[in-house]
Design an enzyme around this catalytic site. Sequence first.
Site, PDB file in Angstrom:
ATOM      1  N   LYS A  11       0.832  -1.209   0.000  1.00 32.14           N
ATOM      2  CA  LYS A  11       0.000   0.000   0.000  1.00 32.14           C
ATOM      3  C   LYS A  11       0.866   1.258   0.000  1.00 32.14           C
ATOM      4  O   LYS A  11       0.621   2.193  -0.762  1.00 32.14           O
ATOM      5  CB  LYS A  11      -0.912  -0.048   1.242  1.00 32.14           C
ATOM      6  CG  LYS A  11      -1.772   1.164   1.467  1.00 32.14           C
ATOM      7  CD  LYS A  11      -2.947   0.809   2.351  1.00 32.14           C
ATOM      8  CE  LYS A  11      -2.714   1.070   3.819  1.00 32.14           C
ATOM      9  NZ  LYS A  11      -2.683   2.498   4.181  1.00 32.14           N
ATOM     10  N   ASP A  23       2.366  -0.283  12.062  1.00 33.52           N
ATOM     11  CA  ASP A  23       1.135  -0.858  11.502  1.00 33.52           C
ATOM     12  C   ASP A  23       0.924  -2.316  11.915  1.00 33.52           C
ATOM     13  O   ASP A  23      -0.162  -2.871  11.735  1.00 33.52           O
ATOM     14  CB  ASP A  23       1.148  -0.754   9.972  1.00 33.52           C
ATOM     15  CG  ASP A  23       1.075   0.698   9.508  1.00 33.52           C
ATOM     16  OD1 ASP A  23       0.553   1.538  10.267  1.00 33.52           O
ATOM     17  OD2 ASP A  23       1.550   0.987   8.407  1.00 33.52           O
ATOM     18  N   LYS A  26      -4.476   6.981  14.679  1.00 37.36           N
ATOM     19  CA  LYS A  26      -4.599   6.247  13.413  1.00 37.36           C
ATOM     20  C   LYS A  26      -6.077   6.202  13.013  1.00 37.36           C
ATOM     21  O   LYS A  26      -6.869   6.996  13.506  1.00 37.36           O
ATOM     22  CB  LYS A  26      -4.001   4.845  13.560  1.00 37.36           C
ATOM     23  CG  LYS A  26      -2.491   4.858  13.813  1.00 37.36           C
ATOM     24  CD  LYS A  26      -1.734   5.298  12.580  1.00 37.36           C
ATOM     25  CE  LYS A  26      -0.230   5.268  12.825  1.00 37.36           C
ATOM     26  NZ  LYS A  26       0.512   5.874  11.718  1.00 37.36           N
ATOM     27  N   ARG A  58      -6.175   3.064  18.246  1.00 37.47           N
ATOM     28  CA  ARG A  58      -5.878   1.624  18.219  1.00 37.47           C
ATOM     29  C   ARG A  58      -5.460   1.090  19.589  1.00 37.47           C
ATOM     30  O   ARG A  58      -5.578  -0.114  19.830  1.00 37.47           O
ATOM     31  CB  ARG A  58      -4.801   1.325  17.167  1.00 37.47           C
ATOM     32  CG  ARG A  58      -5.326   1.477  15.760  1.00 37.47           C
ATOM     33  CD  ARG A  58      -4.301   1.144  14.681  1.00 37.47           C
ATOM     34  NE  ARG A  58      -4.965   1.190  13.379  1.00 37.47           N
ATOM     35  CZ  ARG A  58      -4.330   1.294  12.205  1.00 37.47           C
ATOM     36  NH1 ARG A  58      -3.009   1.367  12.173  1.00 37.47           N
ATOM     37  NH2 ARG A  58      -5.011   1.314  11.079  1.00 37.47           N
ATOM     38  N   ARG A  89      -7.151  -2.519  10.376  1.00 40.38           N
ATOM     39  CA  ARG A  89      -6.129  -3.302  11.083  1.00 40.38           C
ATOM     40  C   ARG A  89      -6.688  -3.949  12.360  1.00 40.38           C
ATOM     41  O   ARG A  89      -6.229  -4.999  12.782  1.00 40.38           O
ATOM     42  CB  ARG A  89      -4.893  -2.448  11.375  1.00 40.38           C
ATOM     43  CG  ARG A  89      -4.289  -1.869  10.097  1.00 40.38           C
ATOM     44  CD  ARG A  89      -2.782  -1.849  10.052  1.00 40.38           C
ATOM     45  NE  ARG A  89      -2.329  -1.239   8.806  1.00 40.38           N
ATOM     46  CZ  ARG A  89      -2.147  -1.878   7.646  1.00 40.38           C
ATOM     47  NH1 ARG A  89      -2.330  -3.177   7.574  1.00 40.38           N
ATOM     48  NH2 ARG A  89      -1.754  -1.235   6.562  1.00 40.38           N
TER      49      ARG A  89
HETATM   50  C1  S3P Z   1       2.710   5.226   6.159  1.00 37.22           C
HETATM   51  C2  S3P Z   1       3.287   5.706   7.302  1.00 37.22           C
HETATM   52  C3  S3P Z   1       2.747   5.436   8.642  1.00 37.22           C
HETATM   53  C4  S3P Z   1       1.798   4.249   8.615  1.00 37.22           C
HETATM   54  C5  S3P Z   1       0.805   4.342   7.522  1.00 37.22           C
HETATM   55  C6  S3P Z   1       1.510   4.375   6.169  1.00 37.22           C
HETATM   56  C7  S3P Z   1       3.333   5.561   4.876  1.00 37.22           C
HETATM   57  O1  S3P Z   1       2.015   6.552   9.091  1.00 37.22           O
HETATM   58  O2  S3P Z   1       1.160   4.117   9.855  1.00 37.22           O
HETATM   59  O3  S3P Z   1      -0.058   3.226   7.543  1.00 37.22           O
HETATM   60  O4  S3P Z   1       3.016   4.925   3.852  1.00 37.22           O
HETATM   61  O5  S3P Z   1       4.186   6.463   4.854  1.00 37.22           O
HETATM   62  P1  S3P Z   1       2.745   7.809   9.792  1.00 37.22           P
HETATM   63  O6  S3P Z   1       3.562   8.482   8.770  1.00 37.22           O
HETATM   64  O7  S3P Z   1       1.616   8.664  10.282  1.00 37.22           O
HETATM   65  O8  S3P Z   1       3.546   7.224  10.902  1.00 37.22           O
END
Ligand code: S3P
Length: 437
Positions: free
Chosen positions: A31, A323, A350, A354, A396
Amino acid sequence: MKINHAGIAAEAVRIAPARGIAGTLRLPGDKSISHRYAMLAAIAEGASRFENFSTGADCASTLACVEALGCAVQREGTRVSIQGLGPELRPPGRALDCGNSGSTMRMLAGILAGQHFESELIGDDSLSRRPMARIMAPLRQMGATIAAADRDRPPLRIRGATPLASIDYVTPVASAQVKSCVLFAALFASGTSTVEEPIRTRDHSELALRAFGAELHRSKARVSLAGGQRLHAIEGGIPGDISSAAYFLCAAALFADSMLVIDDLMLNPTRAQLLDLLTAMGARISVLRVEEHHGELSGSVQIEGGSLRGRQISGPLAAALIDELPVLAAIAPFVRDGIEIRDARELRVKESDRITAVAENLRRMGAAVEELEDGWRIPGEQQLHGGEIDSCGDHRIAMAFAIAALKARGETTIHGADAARISFPEFFDVLDRLAQR
Ligand code: S3P
Protein backbone atom coordinates in the site's frame (compact mmCIF):
# COMPACT_ATOMS: atom_id res chain seq x y z
CA MET A 1 -26.74 -8.55 11.02
CA LYS A 2 -25.38 -9.49 7.60
CA ILE A 3 -22.99 -12.42 7.81
CA ASN A 4 -21.22 -13.28 4.62
CA HIS A 5 -17.53 -13.30 4.08
CA ALA A 6 -17.59 -14.10 0.40
CA GLY A 7 -17.81 -10.44 -0.58
CA ILE A 8 -16.57 -7.12 0.71
CA ALA A 9 -20.10 -6.04 1.53
CA ALA A 10 -20.03 -8.26 4.60
CA GLU A 11 -20.48 -6.37 7.84
CA ALA A 12 -19.82 -9.20 10.27
CA VAL A 13 -17.72 -12.30 9.84
CA ARG A 14 -17.57 -15.35 12.09
CA ILE A 15 -14.17 -16.91 12.70
CA ALA A 16 -13.80 -20.44 14.08
CA PRO A 17 -10.67 -21.62 15.90
CA ALA A 18 -7.95 -23.28 13.78
CA ARG A 19 -5.21 -25.88 14.22
CA GLY A 20 -2.65 -24.09 12.08
CA ILE A 21 -1.90 -22.14 8.94
CA ALA A 22 -0.65 -23.86 5.80
CA GLY A 23 -0.17 -23.07 2.12
CA THR A 24 1.37 -20.55 -0.20
CA LEU A 25 0.41 -16.98 -0.70
CA ARG A 26 1.13 -13.98 -2.90
CA LEU A 27 -0.16 -10.63 -1.71
CA PRO A 28 -1.50 -7.57 -3.49
CA GLY A 29 1.07 -4.81 -3.88
CA ASP A 30 2.33 -2.85 -0.93
CA LYS A 31 0.00 0.00 0.00
CA SER A 32 2.76 2.48 0.90
CA ILE A 33 4.58 1.92 -2.39
CA SER A 34 1.37 1.99 -4.47
CA HIS A 35 0.41 5.43 -3.08
CA ARG A 36 3.84 6.86 -3.80
CA TYR A 37 4.14 5.43 -7.31
CA ALA A 38 0.69 6.76 -8.23
CA MET A 39 1.44 10.27 -6.97
CA LEU A 40 4.89 10.50 -8.53
CA ALA A 41 3.59 9.01 -11.81
CA ALA A 42 1.08 11.89 -11.94
CA ILE A 43 3.83 14.54 -11.91
CA ALA A 44 6.25 12.58 -14.10
CA GLU A 45 6.56 12.88 -17.86
CA GLY A 46 5.19 9.91 -19.82
CA ALA A 47 2.98 6.93 -19.01
CA SER A 48 3.87 4.81 -15.96
CA ARG A 49 2.66 1.22 -15.79
CA PHE A 50 2.42 -0.87 -12.64
CA GLU A 51 1.68 -4.53 -12.05
CA ASN A 52 0.28 -5.83 -8.75
CA PHE A 53 -0.96 -2.41 -7.64
CA SER A 54 -2.61 -2.45 -4.19
CA THR A 55 -6.23 -3.64 -4.28
CA GLY A 56 -7.15 -1.64 -1.17
CA ALA A 57 -9.70 1.17 -1.13
CA ASP A 58 -7.03 3.58 0.17
CA CYS A 59 -4.96 3.33 -3.00
CA ALA A 60 -8.14 3.56 -5.09
CA SER A 61 -8.70 6.92 -3.35
CA THR A 62 -5.24 8.04 -4.46
CA LEU A 63 -5.94 6.95 -8.05
CA ALA A 64 -9.27 8.83 -8.05
CA CYS A 65 -7.52 12.00 -6.81
CA VAL A 66 -4.81 11.71 -9.44
CA GLU A 67 -7.50 11.30 -12.10
CA ALA A 68 -9.41 14.32 -10.77
CA LEU A 69 -6.15 16.29 -11.13
CA GLY A 70 -6.17 15.61 -14.88
CA CYS A 71 -4.17 12.39 -15.32
CA ALA A 72 -5.60 9.59 -17.45
CA VAL A 73 -5.72 6.49 -15.24
CA GLN A 74 -6.44 3.00 -16.55
CA ARG A 75 -6.99 0.07 -14.30
CA GLU A 76 -7.51 -3.59 -15.16
CA GLY A 77 -7.46 -5.66 -12.00
CA THR A 78 -4.09 -4.99 -10.42
CA ARG A 79 -2.60 -3.44 -13.60
CA VAL A 80 -2.60 0.32 -13.46
CA SER A 81 -1.31 2.88 -15.94
CA ILE A 82 -1.11 6.60 -15.28
CA GLN A 83 -0.41 9.24 -17.90
CA GLY A 84 1.76 11.80 -16.14
CA LEU A 85 1.30 15.52 -16.72
CA GLY A 86 4.70 16.70 -15.51
CA PRO A 87 4.88 19.09 -12.56
CA GLU A 88 1.76 21.11 -13.47
CA LEU A 89 -1.48 19.30 -12.67
CA ARG A 90 -4.96 20.57 -13.63
CA PRO A 91 -7.38 22.26 -11.21
CA PRO A 92 -9.72 19.47 -10.09
CA GLY A 93 -13.02 21.44 -10.19
CA ARG A 94 -14.31 19.51 -7.14
CA ALA A 95 -13.06 18.43 -3.73
CA LEU A 96 -10.45 15.66 -3.75
CA ASP A 97 -11.89 12.76 -1.75
CA CYS A 98 -9.20 10.88 0.19
CA GLY A 99 -11.74 8.49 1.76
CA ASN A 100 -10.18 6.79 4.79
CA SER A 101 -6.62 7.37 3.65
CA GLY A 102 -4.28 9.53 5.74
CA SER A 103 -1.45 8.70 3.33
CA THR A 104 -3.41 10.15 0.40
CA MET A 105 -4.24 13.37 2.21
CA ARG A 106 -0.85 13.99 3.80
CA MET A 107 1.38 13.08 0.88
CA LEU A 108 -0.77 14.58 -1.88
CA ALA A 109 -0.84 17.84 0.12
CA GLY A 110 2.89 18.16 -0.60
CA ILE A 111 2.26 18.08 -4.36
CA LEU A 112 -0.79 20.38 -4.17
CA ALA A 113 1.26 22.94 -2.22
CA GLY A 114 3.37 23.43 -5.36
CA GLN A 115 0.46 23.90 -7.80
CA HIS A 116 -0.83 27.20 -9.18
CA PHE A 117 -4.44 26.53 -8.07
CA GLU A 118 -6.43 26.07 -4.89
CA SER A 119 -7.64 22.60 -3.95
CA GLU A 120 -9.75 21.06 -1.22
CA LEU A 121 -9.00 17.70 0.41
CA ILE A 122 -11.84 15.87 2.14
CA GLY A 123 -12.12 12.48 3.85
CA ASP A 124 -14.51 10.16 5.69
CA ASP A 125 -15.45 10.56 9.37
CA SER A 126 -12.31 8.81 10.61
CA LEU A 127 -9.96 10.85 8.41
CA SER A 128 -11.81 14.04 9.37
CA ARG A 129 -10.73 13.43 12.99
CA ARG A 130 -7.02 12.94 12.21
CA PRO A 131 -4.37 15.62 12.93
CA MET A 132 -2.97 17.54 9.97
CA ALA A 133 -0.88 20.19 11.81
CA ARG A 134 2.13 17.99 11.18
CA ILE A 135 1.96 18.70 7.43
CA MET A 136 0.38 22.15 7.62
CA ALA A 137 3.35 23.59 9.54
CA PRO A 138 6.12 22.72 7.03
CA LEU A 139 3.96 23.49 3.97
CA ARG A 140 3.10 26.92 5.39
CA GLN A 141 6.79 27.55 6.04
CA MET A 142 7.38 26.77 2.37
CA GLY A 143 4.84 29.41 1.33
CA ALA A 144 1.58 27.49 0.76
CA THR A 145 -1.65 28.82 2.29
CA ILE A 146 -3.57 26.11 4.14
CA ALA A 147 -6.81 26.29 6.07
CA ALA A 148 -8.34 23.43 8.03
CA ALA A 149 -12.01 23.12 8.95
CA ASP A 150 -11.51 22.79 12.70
CA ARG A 151 -8.03 23.72 13.99
CA ASP A 152 -5.96 21.15 12.09
CA ARG A 153 -8.70 18.68 11.13
CA PRO A 154 -9.77 18.02 7.51
CA PRO A 155 -11.21 19.20 5.16
CA LEU A 156 -8.07 21.11 4.12
CA ARG A 157 -7.96 23.98 1.63
CA ILE A 158 -4.56 24.41 0.04
CA ARG A 159 -3.56 27.37 -2.12
CA GLY A 160 -0.29 26.49 -3.75
CA ALA A 161 2.69 28.82 -4.27
CA THR A 162 4.89 28.64 -7.37
CA PRO A 163 7.66 28.23 -6.60
CA LEU A 164 7.65 27.18 -2.96
CA ALA A 165 10.48 28.27 -0.70
CA SER A 166 13.00 25.59 0.24
CA ILE A 167 13.01 24.37 3.83
CA ASP A 168 15.32 22.72 6.37
CA TYR A 169 12.81 20.80 8.45
CA VAL A 170 13.14 18.56 11.49
CA THR A 171 9.95 16.48 11.79
CA PRO A 172 8.62 16.61 15.37
CA VAL A 173 6.98 13.16 15.04
CA ALA A 174 8.49 10.05 13.46
CA SER A 175 6.22 9.95 10.42
CA ALA A 176 7.03 8.75 6.91
CA GLN A 177 3.92 10.54 5.66
CA VAL A 178 5.22 13.89 6.92
CA LYS A 179 8.72 13.26 5.53
CA SER A 180 7.18 12.28 2.17
CA CYS A 181 4.90 15.32 2.11
CA VAL A 182 7.89 17.65 2.59
CA LEU A 183 10.03 15.77 0.04
CA PHE A 184 7.26 15.91 -2.57
CA ALA A 185 6.78 19.65 -1.91
CA ALA A 186 10.57 20.09 -2.15
CA LEU A 187 10.34 19.13 -5.85
CA PHE A 188 8.45 22.42 -6.36
CA ALA A 189 10.80 24.61 -4.27
CA SER A 190 13.32 27.12 -5.57
CA GLY A 191 16.37 25.71 -3.73
CA THR A 192 17.48 22.58 -1.91
CA SER A 193 15.32 21.33 0.97
CA THR A 194 16.30 18.99 3.79
CA VAL A 195 14.16 16.82 6.06
CA GLU A 196 15.53 15.33 9.25
CA GLU A 197 13.69 12.71 11.28
CA PRO A 198 14.00 11.92 15.00
CA ILE A 199 13.79 8.20 14.16
CA ARG A 200 14.34 6.74 10.67
CA THR A 201 10.99 5.82 9.12
CA ARG A 202 10.15 3.80 5.99
CA ASP A 203 12.15 5.09 3.03
CA HIS A 204 9.83 4.25 0.11
CA SER A 205 9.58 7.91 -0.93
CA GLU A 206 13.34 8.29 -1.16
CA LEU A 207 13.61 5.08 -3.23
CA ALA A 208 10.64 6.01 -5.42
CA LEU A 209 11.95 9.55 -6.06
CA ARG A 210 15.24 8.04 -7.26
CA ALA A 211 13.41 5.48 -9.41
CA PHE A 212 11.45 8.32 -11.10
CA GLY A 213 14.76 10.05 -11.84
CA ALA A 214 15.24 12.54 -9.00
CA GLU A 215 18.58 12.97 -7.32
CA LEU A 216 18.60 13.08 -3.55
CA HIS A 217 21.22 12.83 -0.86
CA ARG A 218 20.87 10.87 2.34
CA SER A 219 23.10 11.00 5.35
CA LYS A 220 21.93 9.31 8.54
CA ALA A 221 18.52 10.77 9.33
CA ARG A 222 18.76 13.67 6.83
CA VAL A 223 17.47 13.68 3.24
CA SER A 224 18.14 16.58 0.83
CA LEU A 225 16.52 17.24 -2.51
CA ALA A 226 16.97 20.09 -5.00
CA GLY A 227 13.78 21.67 -6.33
CA GLY A 228 12.89 21.88 -10.02
CA GLN A 229 13.90 18.31 -10.90
CA ARG A 230 11.80 16.68 -13.63
CA LEU A 231 10.59 13.12 -13.11
CA HIS A 232 10.24 10.45 -15.81
CA ALA A 233 7.68 7.63 -15.97
CA ILE A 234 8.58 4.13 -14.75
CA GLU A 235 7.25 0.61 -15.26
CA GLY A 236 7.35 -2.31 -12.88
CA GLY A 237 5.72 -4.62 -10.41
CA ILE A 238 4.90 -3.74 -6.82
CA PRO A 239 5.97 -6.39 -4.29
CA GLY A 240 3.45 -7.89 -1.85
CA ASP A 241 2.40 -5.81 1.14
CA ILE A 242 4.29 -6.88 4.26
CA SER A 243 1.77 -5.18 6.55
CA SER A 244 -0.93 -7.44 5.03
CA ALA A 245 1.43 -10.43 5.26
CA ALA A 246 1.87 -9.63 8.97
CA TYR A 247 -1.51 -11.19 9.85
CA PHE A 248 -0.57 -14.51 8.29
CA LEU A 249 3.03 -14.40 9.54
CA CYS A 250 1.76 -13.90 13.10
CA ALA A 251 -0.89 -16.59 12.67
CA ALA A 252 1.65 -19.08 11.28
CA ALA A 253 4.13 -18.26 14.06
CA LEU A 254 1.49 -19.05 16.70
CA PHE A 255 0.89 -22.68 15.70
CA ALA A 256 3.62 -25.32 15.99
CA ASP A 257 2.42 -27.19 12.88
CA SER A 258 2.18 -24.24 10.53
CA MET A 259 4.07 -23.96 7.27
CA LEU A 260 3.47 -20.94 5.10
CA VAL A 261 5.33 -19.63 2.04
CA ILE A 262 4.79 -16.05 0.91
CA ASP A 263 6.18 -15.26 -2.56
CA ASP A 264 7.20 -11.85 -3.87
CA LEU A 265 7.00 -10.20 -0.46
CA MET A 266 8.34 -6.68 -0.01
CA LEU A 267 11.47 -6.87 2.18
CA ASN A 268 12.61 -3.24 2.43
CA PRO A 269 14.65 -3.25 5.69
CA THR A 270 12.77 -0.21 7.02
CA ARG A 271 9.55 -2.28 6.87
CA ALA A 272 10.59 -5.91 7.38
CA GLN A 273 11.57 -5.89 11.04
CA LEU A 274 8.62 -8.13 11.87
CA LEU A 275 10.60 -11.02 10.39
CA ASP A 276 13.50 -10.43 12.82
CA LEU A 277 11.09 -10.00 15.72
CA LEU A 278 9.17 -13.22 15.03
CA THR A 279 12.48 -15.07 14.62
CA ALA A 280 13.68 -13.73 17.98
CA MET A 281 10.35 -14.85 19.49
CA GLY A 282 10.87 -18.42 18.26
CA ALA A 283 9.41 -18.75 14.74
CA ARG A 284 11.56 -20.39 12.05
CA ILE A 285 11.83 -18.09 9.04
CA SER A 286 13.91 -18.35 5.89
CA VAL A 287 14.15 -15.88 3.03
CA LEU A 288 14.85 -17.03 -0.53
CA ARG A 289 15.30 -15.47 -3.98
CA VAL A 290 15.84 -11.86 -2.94
CA GLU A 291 15.53 -9.39 -5.83
CA GLU A 292 15.66 -5.64 -6.18
CA HIS A 293 13.38 -3.51 -8.38
CA HIS A 294 13.41 0.28 -8.35
CA GLY A 295 15.46 0.09 -5.14
CA GLU A 296 12.88 -2.06 -3.30
CA LEU A 297 13.86 -5.53 -2.08
CA SER A 298 11.50 -8.48 -2.34
CA GLY A 299 11.74 -12.24 -1.94
CA SER A 300 10.04 -15.45 -0.83
CA VAL A 301 9.56 -16.01 2.86
CA GLN A 302 8.93 -19.37 4.47
CA ILE A 303 7.70 -19.49 8.06
CA GLU A 304 7.15 -22.37 10.48
CA GLY A 305 5.56 -21.80 13.85
CA GLY A 306 6.76 -22.77 17.27
CA SER A 307 6.43 -22.01 20.91
CA LEU A 308 6.66 -18.22 20.97
CA ARG A 309 8.22 -16.17 23.74
CA GLY A 310 7.17 -12.52 23.98
CA ARG A 311 9.30 -9.44 24.55
CA GLN A 312 9.25 -5.69 24.95
CA ILE A 313 8.73 -3.60 21.84
CA SER A 314 9.70 0.06 22.27
CA GLY A 315 11.71 2.96 20.82
CA PRO A 316 12.67 2.77 17.12
CA LEU A 317 11.31 -0.79 16.85
CA ALA A 318 7.83 0.37 17.90
CA ALA A 319 7.99 3.10 15.20
CA ALA A 320 9.17 0.61 12.55
CA LEU A 321 6.36 -1.82 13.41
CA ILE A 322 3.65 0.82 13.86
CA ASP A 323 1.14 -0.86 11.50
CA GLU A 324 1.91 -4.35 12.84
CA LEU A 325 1.46 -3.50 16.54
CA PRO A 326 -2.30 -4.25 16.63
CA VAL A 327 -1.80 -7.83 15.44
CA LEU A 328 1.22 -8.32 17.71
CA ALA A 329 -0.89 -7.14 20.65
CA ALA A 330 -3.74 -9.44 19.55
CA ILE A 331 -1.48 -12.53 19.69
CA ALA A 332 0.32 -11.40 22.87
CA PRO A 333 -1.96 -13.33 25.29
CA PHE A 334 -0.95 -16.61 23.62
CA VAL A 335 2.85 -16.26 23.90
CA ARG A 336 5.06 -17.11 26.86
CA ASP A 337 5.85 -14.03 29.01
CA GLY A 338 3.36 -11.87 27.07
CA ILE A 339 4.29 -8.68 25.23
CA GLU A 340 4.78 -5.11 26.42
CA ILE A 341 4.55 -2.38 23.81
CA ARG A 342 5.68 1.20 24.61
CA ASP A 343 6.46 4.42 22.67
CA ALA A 344 3.52 3.80 20.36
CA ARG A 345 1.40 6.86 21.24
CA GLU A 346 0.90 7.51 17.51
CA LEU A 347 -1.52 4.55 17.50
CA ARG A 348 -4.06 6.83 19.20
CA VAL A 349 -4.36 8.97 16.06
CA LYS A 350 -4.60 6.25 13.41
CA GLU A 351 -7.84 5.19 11.67
CA SER A 352 -9.16 4.59 15.22
CA ASP A 353 -7.59 4.96 18.66
CA ARG A 354 -5.88 1.62 18.22
CA ILE A 355 -4.61 1.44 21.80
CA THR A 356 -8.12 1.58 23.26
CA ALA A 357 -9.63 -0.51 20.44
CA VAL A 358 -7.17 -3.37 21.03
CA ALA A 359 -7.51 -3.27 24.83
CA GLU A 360 -11.33 -3.32 24.72
CA ASN A 361 -11.50 -6.11 22.16
CA LEU A 362 -8.95 -8.26 24.03
CA ARG A 363 -11.13 -7.90 27.14
CA ARG A 364 -14.16 -9.01 25.12
CA MET A 365 -12.29 -12.26 24.52
CA GLY A 366 -11.58 -12.60 28.24
CA ALA A 367 -7.95 -11.39 28.21
CA ALA A 368 -6.23 -9.45 30.93
CA VAL A 369 -4.60 -6.36 29.43
CA GLU A 370 -3.22 -3.15 30.87
CA GLU A 371 -3.83 -0.14 28.64
CA LEU A 372 -0.98 2.36 28.85
CA GLU A 373 -0.84 5.88 27.47
CA ASP A 374 1.65 4.73 24.80
CA GLY A 375 0.93 1.02 24.41
CA TRP A 376 -0.12 -2.06 26.39
CA ARG A 377 1.17 -4.55 28.93
CA ILE A 378 -0.31 -7.95 28.04
CA PRO A 379 0.46 -11.03 30.16
CA GLY A 380 1.16 -14.28 28.31
CA GLU A 381 -0.21 -17.84 28.41
CA GLN A 382 -3.84 -16.74 28.69
CA GLN A 383 -6.87 -18.75 27.56
CA LEU A 384 -9.17 -16.60 25.45
CA HIS A 385 -12.76 -17.30 24.47
CA GLY A 386 -14.53 -16.23 21.29
CA GLY A 387 -16.10 -12.79 21.57
CA GLU A 388 -18.02 -10.02 19.83
CA ILE A 389 -15.32 -7.83 18.30
CA ASP A 390 -15.88 -4.23 17.21
CA SER A 391 -13.50 -3.25 14.39
CA CYS A 392 -14.23 0.43 15.15
CA GLY A 393 -14.31 0.78 11.35
CA ASP A 394 -10.53 0.18 11.34
CA HIS A 395 -9.09 -2.37 8.91
CA ARG A 396 -6.13 -3.30 11.08
CA ILE A 397 -8.34 -3.97 14.13
CA ALA A 398 -10.70 -6.18 12.08
CA MET A 399 -7.83 -8.29 10.73
CA ALA A 400 -5.81 -8.44 13.98
CA PHE A 401 -8.76 -9.94 15.87
CA ALA A 402 -9.51 -12.45 13.12
CA ILE A 403 -6.03 -13.81 13.92
CA ALA A 404 -6.57 -13.82 17.70
CA ALA A 405 -9.85 -15.68 17.02
CA LEU A 406 -7.94 -18.63 15.52
CA LYS A 407 -6.49 -19.45 18.95
CA ALA A 408 -9.56 -18.71 21.06
CA ARG A 409 -12.07 -21.26 22.40
CA GLY A 410 -15.30 -21.01 20.42
CA GLU A 411 -16.35 -18.71 17.61
CA THR A 412 -15.60 -15.01 17.33
CA THR A 413 -17.67 -12.49 15.42
CA ILE A 414 -15.86 -9.53 13.86
CA HIS A 415 -18.36 -6.68 13.50
CA GLY A 416 -17.41 -4.14 10.85
CA ALA A 417 -15.22 -6.72 9.13
CA ASP A 418 -15.75 -4.94 5.80
CA ALA A 419 -13.17 -2.39 7.00
CA ALA A 420 -10.55 -4.86 5.71
CA ARG A 421 -11.29 -3.53 2.21
CA ILE A 422 -9.26 -0.41 3.07
CA SER A 423 -5.95 -2.24 2.67
CA PHE A 424 -6.70 -5.92 1.95
CA PRO A 425 -10.16 -6.77 0.51
CA GLU A 426 -9.16 -10.43 -0.03
CA PHE A 427 -8.20 -10.95 3.63
CA PHE A 428 -11.11 -13.12 4.84
CA ASP A 429 -11.04 -15.32 1.74
CA VAL A 430 -7.29 -15.90 2.12
CA LEU A 431 -7.75 -16.66 5.82
CA ASP A 432 -10.44 -19.20 4.95
CA ARG A 433 -8.09 -20.90 2.49
CA LEU A 434 -5.03 -21.04 4.78
CA ALA A 435 -6.61 -21.83 8.16
CA GLN A 436 -6.38 -25.55 8.98
CA ARG A 437 -9.45 -26.74 10.85
C1 S3P B 1 2.71 5.23 6.16
C2 S3P B 1 3.29 5.71 7.30
C3 S3P B 1 2.75 5.44 8.64
C4 S3P B 1 1.80 4.25 8.61
C5 S3P B 1 0.80 4.34 7.52
C6 S3P B 1 1.51 4.38 6.17
C7 S3P B 1 3.33 5.56 4.88
O1 S3P B 1 2.02 6.55 9.09
O2 S3P B 1 1.16 4.12 9.86
O3 S3P B 1 -0.06 3.23 7.54
O4 S3P B 1 3.02 4.92 3.85
O5 S3P B 1 4.19 6.46 4.85
P1 S3P B 1 2.74 7.81 9.79
O6 S3P B 1 3.56 8.48 8.77
O7 S3P B 1 1.62 8.66 10.28
O8 S3P B 1 3.55 7.22 10.90
